[in-house]
Design a protein around this motif. Structure first.
Motif, short mmCIF file in Angstrom:
data_model
loop_
_atom_site.label_atom_id
_atom_site.label_comp_id
_atom_site.label_asym_id
_atom_site.label_seq_id
_atom_site.Cartn_x
_atom_site.Cartn_y
_atom_site.Cartn_z
N VAL A 79 50.96 44.88 17.06
CA VAL A 79 52.32 44.83 16.52
C VAL A 79 53.15 46.03 16.99
O VAL A 79 54.30 45.90 17.38
N GLU A 80 52.53 47.20 16.98
CA GLU A 80 53.24 48.44 17.30
C GLU A 80 53.53 48.58 18.79
O GLU A 80 54.60 49.05 19.18
N ASP A 81 52.60 48.13 19.63
CA ASP A 81 52.74 48.35 21.07
C ASP A 81 53.27 47.15 21.83
O ASP A 81 53.93 47.31 22.87
N GLU A 82 52.99 45.95 21.33
CA GLU A 82 53.34 44.74 22.07
C GLU A 82 54.44 43.91 21.39
O GLU A 82 55.44 43.56 22.00
N TYR A 83 54.22 43.60 20.14
CA TYR A 83 55.13 42.68 19.43
C TYR A 83 56.48 43.35 19.12
O TYR A 83 57.54 42.82 19.49
N LYS A 84 56.46 44.44 18.44
CA LYS A 84 57.65 45.28 18.19
C LYS A 84 58.83 44.50 17.61
O LYS A 84 59.98 44.74 17.95
N ILE A 106 53.43 47.53 8.79
CA ILE A 106 52.11 48.10 9.10
C ILE A 106 51.67 49.09 8.02
O ILE A 106 50.52 49.08 7.58
N SER A 107 52.60 49.93 7.58
CA SER A 107 52.28 50.93 6.55
C SER A 107 51.78 50.26 5.28
O SER A 107 50.78 50.70 4.68
N TYR A 108 52.44 49.17 4.88
CA TYR A 108 52.04 48.50 3.64
C TYR A 108 50.81 47.62 3.84
O TYR A 108 50.03 47.45 2.89
N TRP A 109 50.60 47.07 5.03
CA TRP A 109 49.35 46.36 5.27
C TRP A 109 48.17 47.31 5.14
O TRP A 109 47.14 46.97 4.56
N LYS A 110 48.31 48.51 5.69
CA LYS A 110 47.23 49.49 5.59
C LYS A 110 46.96 49.83 4.13
O LYS A 110 45.81 49.93 3.69
N ALA A 157 49.36 25.29 12.09
CA ALA A 157 50.75 25.78 11.98
C ALA A 157 50.81 27.27 11.65
O ALA A 157 51.46 27.69 10.69
N TRP A 158 50.15 28.09 12.47
CA TRP A 158 50.25 29.53 12.29
C TRP A 158 51.56 30.02 12.88
O TRP A 158 52.04 29.45 13.87
N PRO A 159 52.15 31.07 12.34
CA PRO A 159 53.34 31.65 12.98
C PRO A 159 53.01 32.09 14.41
O PRO A 159 51.86 32.45 14.71
N SER A 160 53.98 32.08 15.26
CA SER A 160 53.74 32.39 16.67
C SER A 160 53.16 33.79 16.87
O SER A 160 52.38 34.01 17.81
N VAL A 161 53.51 34.72 16.00
CA VAL A 161 53.00 36.09 16.14
C VAL A 161 51.48 36.12 16.02
O VAL A 161 50.81 36.92 16.71
N ILE A 162 50.91 35.26 15.22
CA ILE A 162 49.46 35.22 15.08
C ILE A 162 48.82 34.63 16.33
O ILE A 162 47.80 35.13 16.83
N ASP A 163 49.43 33.58 16.87
CA ASP A 163 48.93 33.03 18.13
C ASP A 163 49.02 34.06 19.25
O ASP A 163 48.11 34.17 20.10
N GLU A 164 50.09 34.83 19.25
CA GLU A 164 50.25 35.89 20.26
C GLU A 164 49.19 36.97 20.10
O GLU A 164 48.69 37.52 21.09
N TYR A 165 48.84 37.27 18.87
CA TYR A 165 47.81 38.27 18.61
C TYR A 165 46.46 37.80 19.14
O TYR A 165 45.73 38.57 19.79
N VAL A 166 46.11 36.56 18.86
CA VAL A 166 44.84 36.02 19.35
C VAL A 166 44.82 36.03 20.87
O VAL A 166 43.80 36.40 21.50
#
Length: 271
Positions: free
Chosen positions: A212-217, A184-188, A251-260
C-alpha cells in the motif's frame, strides 16, 4: 415550501453529511430549509450537535449522576458545551492515564460513540457512563481495561470496533475515503490485538502495508476497508502461505487483487 422540495433538500443533507433523517430535518428546520447554511452549521459543530441517538433519547441532566456531570463539564468545549473537543479529549485521556496512541484510546472512542477523532458527544458521554453506574476516573479506567479484554477475546466485538474505525478516522463526514497512510497506522493498531493475526499472518500484513505504501498509494473507500478485514480473517489467517481459499473471480475490491498479484510478481506467494 413544497413538500417535494423539502424532501429533496433533506436527501441532499443526508447524502453529504451521512446523518439520519431526524437530524437532517432538525437542522434544516433550524435554518429555515437553507441547505448550505444548515450543512455549514452542522459540520462546523463537529457534525455532532443535534445528532439523535435513540438509546440516549429523553435523557436530561436530572437523570445523570452529579459527579459524572462534573467530570464532563471539566473537559467540555468552551464554545460548544455539547461536545468535548480535541483539547478536552487530550486532557481527559491524560487524567485517565491513557496514551492517545494506545488501543484503549480507540476503545474509549468506540464505547462513547465518538463521531470523529478527538470529539465526544455530551449525550453519549453522560449516558454511556451513567448506564454503567460509573462516575469517577478510576472506575472508568478499570472498565475500559475490562472492555478492551472483551474486544480482544470476542471476534464479533473486534469486528464491530474495526468497522467503527473507518468513519471515526475520516477527516470529516463529507469524505468518502480514508488516507492510506492513516489506514496503515490503524490496521497496525487493530490487527496487533488478535492472536490469530500474528506470526505468519502478521508477516503477510507487513507485506500488505509495504504494498500500500510503496505501490498502491491511494486512499481507501469504506467498502475496501470492510472487505480487507474479511480478506485477512477468511483468507490470510486461514492459510498465510498459499491463500488457498482466495478466488480471483470473487468480488474482492481491486486493491486486494492487486496485492495478490504483487505477491506473485515478487515471488512472495506460493502457488
Amino acid at each position: 415550501m413544497a413538500r417535494p422540495l423539502k424532501a429533496n433538500l433533506k436527501q441532499q443533507f443526508i447524502s453529504i453529511t451521512e446523518t439520519n433523517s431526524t437530524t437532517a430535518t432538525a437542522w434544516l428546520e433550524k435554518y429555515k430549509w437553507k441547505l448550505e447554511d444548515a450543512m455549514n452549521a452542522y459540520l462546523s459543530n463537529g457534525g455532532v450537535a443535534g445528532e439523535i441517538d435513540e438509546t440516549n433519547k429523553g435523557v436530561t441532566l436530572n437523570d445523570i449522576d452529579e459527579d459524572l456531570v462534573k467530570i464532563y463539564e471539566k473537559y467540555q468545549d468552551g464554545q460548544n458545551k455539547e461536545i468535548i473537543d480535541i483539547d478536552g479529549t487530550f486532557q481527559y485521556l491524560e487524567d485517565l492515564g491513557i496514551d492517545p496512541e494506545d488501543m484503549i484510546s480507540l476503545t474509549l472512542s468506540y464505547f462513547l460513540e465518538s463521531p470523529s477523532t478527538g470529539i465526544f458527544n455530551k449525550s453519549s458521554f453522560l449516558t454511556r457512563w451513567n448506564n454503567e453506574q460509573i462516575n469517577n476516573l478510576k472506575d472508568m479506567k478499570v472498565y475500559l481495561e475490562e472492555y478492551q479484554k472483551r474486544i480482544n477475546e470476542d471476534m464479533k466485538e473486534f469486528e464491530k470496533i474495526y468497522m467503527f474505525t473507518f468513519d471515526f478516522i475520516k477527516s470529516n463526514r463529507i469524505d468518502k475515503t480514508v488516507n492510506y497512510e492513516l489506514s496503515i497506522s490503524y490496521w497496525k493498531l487493530l490487527f496487533n490485538q488478535r492472536p490469530e493475526f500474528q506470526n505468519d499472518t502478521w508477516e503477510r500484513l507487513e507485506q500488505w502495508f509495504k504494498f500500500v505504501e510503496d505501490e498502491y498509494k491511494r486512499d481507501f473507500s469504506k467498502d475496501s476497508w470492510k472487505m480487507f478485514y474479511y480478506f485477512v480473517k477468511d483468507i490470510i489467517s486461514q492459510d498465510p502461505k498459499e491463500f488457498k481459499d482466495y478466488d480471483e473471480m470473487s468480488a474482492w475490491p481491486s486493491v486486494i487483487d492487486e496485492y495478490v498479484e504483487y505477491l506473485r510478481e515478487n515471488q512472495l506467494l506460493i502457488e
